[in-house]
Write an enzyme that holds these catalytic residues in place. Structure first.
Site, PDB file in Angstrom:
ATOM      1  N   GLU A   1       0.835  -1.251  -0.104  1.00 53.37           N
ATOM      2  CA  GLU A   1       0.061  -0.056   0.119  1.00 53.37           C
ATOM      3  C   GLU A   1       1.000   1.347  -0.160  1.00 53.37           C
ATOM      4  O   GLU A   1       0.387   2.177  -0.458  1.00 53.37           O
ATOM      5  CB  GLU A   1      -0.977  -0.285   1.178  1.00 53.37           C
ATOM      6  CG  GLU A   1      -2.222  -1.061   0.971  1.00 53.37           C
ATOM      7  CD  GLU A   1      -1.559  -2.474   1.440  1.00 53.37           C
ATOM      8  OE1 GLU A   1      -0.418  -2.682   1.736  1.00 53.37           O
ATOM      9  OE2 GLU A   1      -2.264  -3.496   1.143  1.00 53.37           O
TER      10      GLU A   1
ATOM     11  N   HIS B   1     -11.262  -6.062   8.993  1.00 54.67           N
ATOM     12  CA  HIS B   1     -11.881  -5.902   7.495  1.00 54.67           C
ATOM     13  C   HIS B   1     -13.033  -4.972   7.960  1.00 54.67           C
ATOM     14  O   HIS B   1     -14.031  -4.834   7.031  1.00 54.67           O
ATOM     15  CB  HIS B   1     -12.498  -7.264   6.941  1.00 54.67           C
ATOM     16  CG  HIS B   1     -11.349  -7.902   6.264  1.00 54.67           C
ATOM     17  ND1 HIS B   1     -10.507  -8.599   6.965  1.00 54.67           N
ATOM     18  CD2 HIS B   1     -11.001  -8.278   4.898  1.00 54.67           C
ATOM     19  CE1 HIS B   1      -9.438  -9.426   6.419  1.00 54.67           C
ATOM     20  NE2 HIS B   1      -9.844  -9.163   5.167  1.00 54.67           N
TER      21      HIS B   1
HETATM   22  C1  LIG Z   1      -1.793  -4.834   4.397  1.00 53.39           C
HETATM   23  C2  LIG Z   1      -2.774  -5.930   3.469  1.00 53.39           C
HETATM   24  N1  LIG Z   1      -3.226  -5.358   2.358  1.00 53.39           N
HETATM   25  C3  LIG Z   1      -4.216  -6.095   1.637  1.00 53.39           C
HETATM   26  C4  LIG Z   1      -4.756  -7.360   2.367  1.00 53.39           C
HETATM   27  C5  LIG Z   1      -5.677  -8.201   1.693  1.00 53.39           C
HETATM   28  N2  LIG Z   1      -5.227  -9.435   0.982  1.00 53.39           N
HETATM   29  C6  LIG Z   1      -5.566 -10.598   1.911  1.00 53.39           C
HETATM   30  S1  LIG Z   1      -4.653 -11.927   1.476  1.00 53.39           S
HETATM   31  C7  LIG Z   1      -4.162 -10.864   0.225  1.00 53.39           C
HETATM   32  C8  LIG Z   1      -3.119 -11.871  -0.661  1.00 53.39           C
HETATM   33  C9  LIG Z   1      -2.010 -12.330  -0.011  1.00 53.39           C
HETATM   34  O1  LIG Z   1      -1.136 -12.975  -0.786  1.00 53.39           O
HETATM   35  P1  LIG Z   1       0.228 -13.782  -0.171  1.00 53.39           P
HETATM   36  O2  LIG Z   1       1.153 -12.931   0.632  1.00 53.39           O
HETATM   37  O3  LIG Z   1       0.997 -14.353  -1.564  1.00 53.39           O
HETATM   38  O4  LIG Z   1      -0.399 -15.018   0.633  1.00 53.39           O
HETATM   39  P2  LIG Z   1      -1.381 -16.207   0.193  1.00 53.39           P
HETATM   40  O5  LIG Z   1      -2.867 -15.461   0.539  1.00 53.39           O
HETATM   41  O6  LIG Z   1      -1.192 -16.540  -1.019  1.00 53.39           O
HETATM   42  O7  LIG Z   1      -1.321 -17.079   1.387  1.00 53.39           O
HETATM   43  C10 LIG Z   1      -4.563  -9.597   0.213  1.00 53.39           C
HETATM   44  C11 LIG Z   1      -4.238  -8.881  -0.841  1.00 53.39           C
HETATM   45  C12 LIG Z   1      -4.172  -7.656   3.677  1.00 53.39           C
HETATM   46  N3  LIG Z   1      -4.742  -8.607   4.320  1.00 53.39           N
HETATM   47  N4  LIG Z   1      -3.409  -6.824   4.335  1.00 53.39           N
END
Ligand SMILES: Cc1ncc(C[n+]2csc(CCOP(=O)(O)OP(=O)(O)O)c2C)c(N)n1
Lengths: 336, 370
Positions: free
Chosen positions: A60, A129
């Site tokens: 972000e 959330h």
């Molecule tokens: C700071 C933040 N930004 C956005 C989100 C929304 N979000 C939840 S999971 C996700 C993707 C995460 O991907 P990754 O780090 O590869 O982990 P995975 O879900 O594949 O285990 C996002 C963008 C969040 N939880 N926290």
């Protein structure tokens, strides 16, 4: 069903702004290919291509910071933050740069970005959330902070926010994203890029959501419909006519609308979902006391979220001001 | 994937490698039990979500090796910090599974949260990457106190884009802490493929910038995950500093129960990866070794299922927390004066029933949740 939901209205605004001005671009997490987790940006990829609607890496500070850079260059970026609490990594960029670029360049290079933030609870989501961080932004000089509550306002205010040269934090009450439909005319509310004060009016004025002159409820976001519902109860049960003011602009507040509602009704209740201390309610209440004290028949009271982390969702309905709590607050003001 | 550390073969063209030193037959069976327990929890949770008995859920089907394999390599005194993707990891350290299920049901208080210090297990972390510096902090504190204790944080490849990841990596290498950065590269961050997340070919090479050793392992292979973690923990505890582990795999399931991957990827690709899932290959491996036969494996699966069924009963017979829970333990001591007022205000109107059932279609269809 006719009319648009708020999600559809926001989507329309983005289409219209991107059509009207090719400097408008959209960036955020999962906005392009899926159209955003709430589908606000759906269809933009097909229509405008991947250079104007961009799926970014998960960062972000990177999103907000590079949007500021694009704005310095001369583009008009619209940033989507996926959920309220995920704006915090971008907070520094918003506070130390977005809010200060106009001042730092003496008006020459404002950070012309819009930061869209779906916010608030009531959607049965896991931790972080459901935050309502708007007061944090209202406390940062240099930002405008707005929050539409109807589909029509959502469309018009988003267009106005994109046109406005100053950085706008655009709070979207996600609980009512699809709660109701309203006709949103295709026709633009003002000539985009060439507005004659209409755009800035949309970003600085409140809206009367319900007429009345016995009590004023001043509120914004997803507690607007709850306040209208409470007002209907007051009319049916006690014959009290309540004016409900949808603040729309959280910074700057519409001082005329607030003061005249207080003067007209003499009794004021402020309602919001965010925690109480240091919240918008305190600011609104102060304005009323400073400017309309002699018109008041009772102190201004607040019905708000509590000064706690937004609870786990099984108890979120205890936290979010309910119609019953709003009514209880209204009776305390009325029976003072 | 030629450069990935892999131990378990496929019983056909990919050969098995010897079981790493330090793992006896009993360990192998116990590790299989852990994998199965995680799987049982996950499958049950998905079913509960579909039935509206819990809220949005972040599944980890297929990623069990990255969790159980690495945890099995740690000592009980080591600290672990999970993200939402490793949400149930605490159950392998004694957290009742009913507590994790209750968290997903939206329960707070002691019903839905557990004691991080007692279990040396961080709370389920939702904001991406933000828990990674905590693993640096615990291992650093241990080092300052002269204790040989390691810490591990799990996170996805998407998290490596966040600043917190890089700050944590830098601190760990500057202060030579016994931190294990365990990145599960499942190639997807919601709809964003790894190729759009980073320009590097691997996550592992990011360690170069921090003068930190890195290793890439097959994230579907529990023994490879074990081996890499064991080496990293031993080295870290001996003063050798941090390690970045990249467990390369694939997110076979959706991002969460509210996510529809058909919108952004070809699901036949996920179907292809499905055969790599770790439980089947571990069971066959143990059978080839003569350590566990089919009926032994079946017994383990049956017991795990029962454990989770009991946990569901436990969760569902636990009453919904009362309204006071929203004020409980926000402060460890001396709650501020307005809490009493808030409680009184709430009590005077009475506790709200959940107006809509969990996962009512109009609120949940497009949540990504977590
Ligand atoms: C700071 C933040 N930004 C956005 C989100 C929304 N979000 C939840 S999971 C996700 C993707 C995460 O991907 P990754 O780090 O590869 O982990 P995975 O879900 O594949 O285990 C996002 C963008 C969040 N939880 N926290």
């Amino acid at each position: 069903m006719t009319g648009s939901t708020m999600v559809e209205a926001l989507n329309l605004a983005l289409h219209q702004a991107m059509d009207a001005d090719d400097r408008v671009i959209v960036l955020g997490e999962d906005v392009a290919k899926t159209g955003g987790v709430f589908r606000v940006t759906q269809g933009l990829l097909d229509r405008f291509g991947k250079d104007r609607i961009i799926d970014t890496p998960l960062a972000e500070a990177g999103i907000v910071g590079s949007a500021i850079g694009m704005a310095i260059y001369g583009l008009l970026p619209v940033v989507e933050i996926q959920f309220d609490a995920f704006v915090y990594p971008g907070f520094e960029q918003i506070v130390v740069h977005a809010a200060r670029y106009a001042w730092r360049t003496q008006g020459q290079v404002p950070a012309s970005i819009v930061i869209r933030i779906p916010f608030g609870g009531g959607v049965r989501a896991p931790e972080l959330h459901s935050d309502s961080p708007e007061a944090l932004f209202c406390h940062v000089p240099g930002l405008k902070v707005v929050c539409p509550t109807t589909p029509r306002d959502a469309r018009d205010m988003l267009l106005a926010a994109i046109e406005d040269p100053d950085p706008v934090v655009f709070m979207e009450p996600k609980r009512i994203y699809r709660a109701g439909r309203q006709e949103v005319p295709e026709e633009l509310p003002f000539e985009f890029g060439n507005s004659n004060g209409e755009a800035s009016a949309l970003l600085s004025t409140a809206r009367t959501a319900r007429e009345g002159s016995d009590l004023a409820i001043l509120t914004y976001g997803s507690t607007v419909p709850l306040s209208v519902e409470a007002a209907d109860h007051l009319a049916a049960d006690r014959g009290i006519e309540t004016k409900v003011v949808d603040l729309r602009s959280l910074f700057p507040l519409d001082v005329d609308a607030i003061v005249s509602a207080a003067q007209e009704c003499g009794r004021v209740l402020v309602v919001h979902e965010a925690p109480r201390s240091g919240g918008l309610g305190a600011e609104v209440s102060s304005l009323v006391h400073e400017r309309a004290m002699l018109d008041l028949e009772a102190p201004v009271l607040r019905v708000t979220g509590f000064d706690v982390p937004f609870p786990q969702f099984a108890n979120e309905d205890d936290y979010i001001p309910s119609v019953d709590r709003i009514l209880q607050g209204a009776y305390r003001v009325l029976d003072f | 994937m030629g450069d990935l550390l892999r131990i378990i073969g496929n019983g056909k063209d990919v050969p098995d490698h010897p079981v790493p030193d330090g793992l006896g037959d009993k360990d192998l069976i116990e590790l299989y039990r852990w994998l199965v327990l995680l799987r049982s929890f996950d499958e049950r949770a998905v079913a509960l979500q579909r039935q509206g008995r819990i809220g949005t859920y972040a599944l980890y089907w297929g990623e069990e090796a990255t969790q159980a394999g690495s945890l099995y390599a740690l000592e009980e005194t080591d600290w672990i910090f999970p993200s939402y993707r490793q949400n149930s990891i605490g159950i392998l350290r004694g957290v009742p599974p009913s507590v994790i299920l209750a968290w997903w049901r939206g329960y707070g208080g002691n019903t839905g949260f557990y004691d991080t210090r007692h279990f040396r297990t961080g709370p389920i972390c939702v904001p991406i990457g933000t828990h990674i510096p905590h693993a640096v902090g615990t291992s650093w504190a241990a080092k300052l106190r002269g204790e040989r204790t390691a810490s591990l944080a799990w996170f996805g490849e998407g998290a490596t884009s966040e600043g917190d990841f890089h700050e944590a990596m830098n601190f760990a290498s500057v202060f030579k802490t016994a931190t294990i950065f365990f990145c599960t590269n499942n190639q997807w961050a919601i709809s964003t493929p790894v190729s759009q997340q980073m320009a590097t070919k691997t996550v592992a090479e990011k360690a170069l910038a921090y003068a930190m050793p890195a290793v890439r392992v097959d994230g579907f292979d529990p023994l490879a995950c074990w081996k890499a973690t064991k080496d990293a923990a031993d080295r870290g505890r001996a003063g050798g500093g941090p390690t970045l582990i990249e467990a390369f795999c694939y997110r076979i399931g959706a991002h969460g129960t509210a996510d529809d991957p058909r919108l952004y990827r070809d699901e036949s690709e996920a179907e292809k990866w499905k055969s790599h899932e770790p439980l089947g290959s571990m069971a066959s491996f143990l059978e080839r070794l003569g350590v566990l036969d089919a009926s032994g494996a079946e017994k383990i699966r049956h017991e795990a299922k029962q454990t989770i069924i009991d946990a569901v009963t436990e969760m569902e017979t636990t009453p919904t927390p009362g309204l006071e829970v929203i004020f409980d333990n926000v402060y460890a001591k001396n709650p501020p004066w307005m809490f009493a007022e808030g409680l009184e205000e709430l009590r005077s109107v009475g506790q709200r029933e959940l107006v809509k059932p969990l996962n009512a279609p109009d609120t949940q269809t497009e949540e990504e949740g977590a």
